[in-house]
Design a protein around this motif. Structure first.
Motif, PDB file in Angstrom:
ATOM      1  N   ALA A 152       0.813  -1.211  -0.108  1.00  0.00           N
ATOM      2  CA  ALA A 152      -0.118   0.014   0.013  1.00  0.00           C
ATOM      3  C   ALA A 152       1.050   1.299   0.000  1.00  0.00           C
ATOM      4  CB  ALA A 152      -0.949   0.011   1.100  1.00  0.00           C
ATOM      5  N   VAL A 153       1.906   1.109   0.714  1.00  0.00           N
ATOM      6  CA  VAL A 153       2.897   2.307   0.769  1.00  0.00           C
ATOM      7  C   VAL A 153       3.520   2.826  -0.611  1.00  0.00           C
ATOM      8  CG1 VAL A 153       5.067   3.232   1.776  1.00  0.00           C
ATOM      9  CG2 VAL A 153       3.496   2.300   3.379  1.00  0.00           C
ATOM     10  N   LEU A 154       3.987   1.407  -1.378  1.00  0.00           N
ATOM     11  CA  LEU A 154       4.784   1.706  -2.371  1.00  0.00           C
ATOM     12  C   LEU A 154       3.764   2.195  -3.577  1.00  0.00           C
ATOM     13  CD1 LEU A 154       6.945  -1.381  -2.387  1.00  0.00           C
ATOM     14  CD2 LEU A 154       7.597   1.007  -1.973  1.00  0.00           C
ATOM     15  N   ALA A 155       2.477   1.447  -3.593  1.00  0.00           N
ATOM     16  CA  ALA A 155       1.646   1.711  -4.558  1.00  0.00           C
ATOM     17  C   ALA A 155       1.011   3.149  -4.565  1.00  0.00           C
ATOM     18  CB  ALA A 155       0.384   0.756  -4.408  1.00  0.00           C
ATOM     19  N   ARG A 156       0.562   3.419  -3.590  1.00  0.00           N
ATOM     20  CA  ARG A 156       0.048   5.022  -3.230  1.00  0.00           C
ATOM     21  C   ARG A 156       1.088   5.933  -3.669  1.00  0.00           C
ATOM     22  NH1 ARG A 156      -2.955   3.627   2.636  1.00  0.00           N
ATOM     23  NH2 ARG A 156      -4.697   2.662   1.857  1.00  0.00           N
ATOM     24  N   ALA A 157       2.395   5.525  -3.335  1.00  0.00           N
ATOM     25  CA  ALA A 157       3.630   6.446  -3.562  1.00  0.00           C
ATOM     26  C   ALA A 157       3.849   6.684  -4.983  1.00  0.00           C
ATOM     27  CB  ALA A 157       4.835   6.286  -2.786  1.00  0.00           C
ATOM     28  N   GLN A 158       3.753   5.622  -5.687  1.00  0.00           N
ATOM     29  CA  GLN A 158       3.764   5.427  -7.046  1.00  0.00           C
ATOM     30  C   GLN A 158       2.728   6.425  -7.870  1.00  0.00           C
ATOM     31  OE1 GLN A 158       2.342   3.832  -9.777  1.00  0.00           O
ATOM     32  NE2 GLN A 158       4.051   4.460 -11.421  1.00  0.00           N
ATOM     33  N   GLN A 159       1.409   6.181  -7.251  1.00  0.00           N
ATOM     34  CA  GLN A 159       0.499   6.916  -7.936  1.00  0.00           C
ATOM     35  C   GLN A 159       0.595   8.452  -7.870  1.00  0.00           C
ATOM     36  OE1 GLN A 159      -3.302   6.261  -5.945  1.00  0.00           O
ATOM     37  NE2 GLN A 159      -4.338   6.205  -7.784  1.00  0.00           N
ATOM     38  N   LEU A 298      -4.460 -10.449 -10.778  1.00  0.00           N
ATOM     39  CA  LEU A 298      -3.856 -10.532 -12.107  1.00  0.00           C
ATOM     40  C   LEU A 298      -4.544 -11.201 -13.263  1.00  0.00           C
ATOM     41  CD1 LEU A 298      -0.117 -10.381 -11.336  1.00  0.00           C
ATOM     42  CD2 LEU A 298      -1.301  -8.568 -12.108  1.00  0.00           C
ATOM     43  N   SER A 299      -5.554 -12.094 -12.665  1.00  0.00           N
ATOM     44  CA  SER A 299      -6.061 -12.873 -13.664  1.00  0.00           C
ATOM     45  C   SER A 299      -7.579 -12.173 -14.109  1.00  0.00           C
ATOM     46  CB  SER A 299      -6.727 -14.281 -12.943  1.00  0.00           C
ATOM     47  OG  SER A 299      -7.844 -13.800 -11.877  1.00  0.00           O
ATOM     48  N   PHE A 300      -7.647 -10.938 -13.542  1.00  0.00           N
ATOM     49  CA  PHE A 300      -8.769 -10.176 -14.181  1.00  0.00           C
ATOM     50  C   PHE A 300      -8.175  -9.474 -15.397  1.00  0.00           C
ATOM     51  CE2 PHE A 300     -10.574 -10.921 -10.056  1.00  0.00           C
ATOM     52  CZ  PHE A 300     -11.974 -10.908 -10.279  1.00  0.00           C
ATOM     53  N   PRO A 301      -9.034  -9.464 -16.369  1.00  0.00           N
ATOM     54  CA  PRO A 301      -8.534  -8.522 -17.466  1.00  0.00           C
ATOM     55  C   PRO A 301      -8.533  -7.125 -17.428  1.00  0.00           C
ATOM     56  CG  PRO A 301     -11.174  -9.048 -17.716  1.00  0.00           C
ATOM     57  CD  PRO A 301     -10.408  -9.963 -16.589  1.00  0.00           C
ATOM     58  N   GLY A 302      -7.682  -6.589 -17.856  1.00  0.00           N
ATOM     59  CA  GLY A 302      -7.171  -5.218 -17.715  1.00  0.00           C
ATOM     60  C   GLY A 302      -6.401  -4.874 -16.419  1.00  0.00           C
ATOM     61  N   LEU A 303      -6.199  -5.711 -15.597  1.00  0.00           N
ATOM     62  CA  LEU A 303      -5.503  -5.388 -14.358  1.00  0.00           C
ATOM     63  C   LEU A 303      -3.931  -5.948 -14.572  1.00  0.00           C
ATOM     64  CD1 LEU A 303      -7.427  -6.117 -10.978  1.00  0.00           C
ATOM     65  CD2 LEU A 303      -6.643  -3.902 -11.991  1.00  0.00           C
ATOM     66  N   GLY A 304      -3.061  -4.953 -14.577  1.00  0.00           N
ATOM     67  CA  GLY A 304      -1.676  -5.485 -14.596  1.00  0.00           C
ATOM     68  C   GLY A 304      -1.107  -5.183 -13.200  1.00  0.00           C
ATOM     69  N   VAL A 305       0.228  -5.153 -13.077  1.00  0.00           N
ATOM     70  CA  VAL A 305       0.913  -5.135 -11.811  1.00  0.00           C
ATOM     71  C   VAL A 305       0.785  -3.874 -11.175  1.00  0.00           C
ATOM     72  CG1 VAL A 305       3.141  -5.272 -10.651  1.00  0.00           C
ATOM     73  CG2 VAL A 305       2.630  -6.771 -12.370  1.00  0.00           C
ATOM     74  N   LEU A 307      -1.853  -1.408 -11.710  1.00  0.00           N
ATOM     75  CA  LEU A 307      -3.133  -1.172 -11.148  1.00  0.00           C
ATOM     76  C   LEU A 307      -3.512  -2.314 -10.213  1.00  0.00           C
ATOM     77  CD1 LEU A 307      -5.159  -0.303 -14.582  1.00  0.00           C
ATOM     78  CD2 LEU A 307      -4.889   0.905 -12.361  1.00  0.00           C
ATOM     79  N   GLY A 308      -3.143  -3.412 -10.120  1.00  0.00           N
ATOM     80  CA  GLY A 308      -3.631  -4.523  -9.333  1.00  0.00           C
ATOM     81  C   GLY A 308      -3.008  -4.272  -7.840  1.00  0.00           C
TER      82      GLY A 308
END
Length: 433
Positions: A152-159, A298-305, A307-308
């Motif tokens: 969560a820390v990394l994903a929010r910082a990247q966003q 990641l099995s959902f269409p449209g979700l990559g690393v 966005l996932g």
């Protein structure tokens, strides 16, 4: 039962403990350091706090070292931010159990004081009484794993870094439009435009139209190679040389030089933003696949690393956090909300939501349109048969995908296109025939 309220501040905190009758049983003023945390834990232990029966705590923030200390063990920590409640900010920590924001903090304060003056000890007492009277109406911080919190820390910082990069690119584009439109025209054919390393190298080489007109083929080719280009260098060199030599209106020479220096300063900030976004994306790419839920997401269409990871960052891996799929849909802001008063009723989109998750969902469904035939059919049906606008149709698709995601995460199943979007009866009948 004892309830604890903490009025959080930058250097010191006020603590209040109340019993079932609302009587203040203890209060402390502690510092924001290890000594202060020990005083707080000792105070809680003195009034019955234990591993099996921890005292619930209400505090004004969901982050920081104090919150990390309080979240150790089984203790429930409730983040109740007065400004978030007053301004209707869709932060995950401040959403109630039914998907709505908690009651405004100031309403609680007015029960105990008519002067409407702020008092830190008084606010700590109010926070404790919030738990005593309305704890069931508030959502405790989720019991996520350490890996999920790190992601969560990394994903929010990247966003955030991605948004900062786009903001800097917009400022740079606005400045170039004032004195250097040839550069914008030259980079228009590239995806991501000014964020491309080729564009940044050329702007450093020629920060003004006067210098751009003197660029040689060798200089342009060398700049492209420094940016990492391997193919198409000769063709792009010719195109860029011609585009940068097009006759445009010009600023006065001294003004043009000054604007060039301002542009270089903005360019340095843009390069730092690009580097931060790339580094954080790499860190997310290393951490996210290690999580057990990553394979399902990641099995959902449209979700990559990326966005996932953003989706996991906002929903967490505490699978008991949401009682059903409706709660998650309300939290994501994908489900509509019905408001009724007398004979009047209206169905509108949710404005109180987790904005980060909602933004990730918009990008997710936009990508799913090309990755999933069922998602595309759902979108077209909402547009053609129901008359939805683009955003409404995507929101409807997001609502459906969120429900499917909830089911898959609860049962540990991967996404299945045939189950997610079964064929209509008439189509299935004709196919069988």
């Amino acid at each position: 039962m004892i309830y604890c309220g903490i009025d959080w501040a930058e250097k010191t905190h006020d603590v209040a403990l109340v019993d079932d009758s609302g009587q203040l049983v203890a209060k402390r003023h502690i510092t924001d350091d290890a000594a202060g945390y020990k005083i707080l834990l000792d105070l809680l232990a003195e009034y019955g706090d234990s591993e099996d029966e921890p005292i619930p705590v209400a505090i004004e923030t969901s982050r920081g070292l104090l919150v990390a200390v309080l979240r150790q063990g089984k203790r429930q920590v409730f983040a109740i931010n007065p400004m978030a409640a007053a301004q209707h900010v869709g932060d995950p920590a401040f959403v109630g159990s039914a998907g709505f924001l908690t009651q405004a903090f100031f309403d609680y304060r007015d029960r105990h004081s008519v002067s409407r003056k702020k008092s830190d000890p008084g606010d700590a007492l109010v926070l404790a009484n919030i738990l005593r009277t309305d704890m069931a109406m508030h959502r405790p911080l989720p019991d996520d794993s350490d890996l999920a919190r790190a992601i969560a820390v990394l994903a929010r910082a990247q966003q955030d870094a991605t948004w900062n990069r786009q903001q800097m690119a917009n400022q740079l584009r606005s400045l170039l439009r004032e004195y250097y439109p040839a550069a914008l025209d030259a980079f228009a054919t590239w995806t991501n435009g000014l964020c491309r390393p080729e564009a940044r190298e050329l702007l450093k080489l020629a920060p003004t139209p006067a210098r751009a007109a003197r660029l040689t083929r060798t200089q342009i080719s060398a700049a492209l190679k420094r940016a990492g280009r391997k193919r198409g260098i000769d063709a792009d060199t010719e195109r860029l040389r011609e585009a940068l030599r097009v006759d445009w209106a010009r600023q006065l020479p001294l003004v043009e030089e000054a604007l060039g220096k301002q542009m270089l300063a903005l360019l340095g900030q843009l390069e730092a933003s690009c580097a931060a976004a790339d580094d954080l994306a790499k860190a997310v790419g290393e951490a996210f696949p290690q999580h057990p839920d990553a394979e399902i997401l990641l099995s959902f269409p449209g979700l990559g690393v990326q966005l996932g990871a953003r989706v996991l960052a906002e929903i967490g891996d505490d699978h008991t956090r949401f009682a059903d799929a409706r709660g998650l849909k309300a939290y994501a802001g994908s489900s509509p909300i019905t408001r009724a008063s007398g004979k009047k009723s209206s169905i509108t989109r949710r404005r109180v939501k987790n904005d980060r998750l909602n933004h990730a969902g918009y990008l997710w469904d936009f990508a799913a349109l090309t990755a999933s035939p069922g998602a595309k059919d759902h979108y077209r049906r909402r547009r053609d048969k129901h008359g939805d606008w683009h955003a409404s149709a995507l929101r409807s698709l997001f609502n459906r995908m969120v429900g499917q995601m909830y089911h898959c995460l609860q049962h540990g199943e991967r996404y299945d296109e045939t189950l997610a979007f079964p064929l209509p009866l008439e189509v299935a009948g004709s196919a069988a025939a």
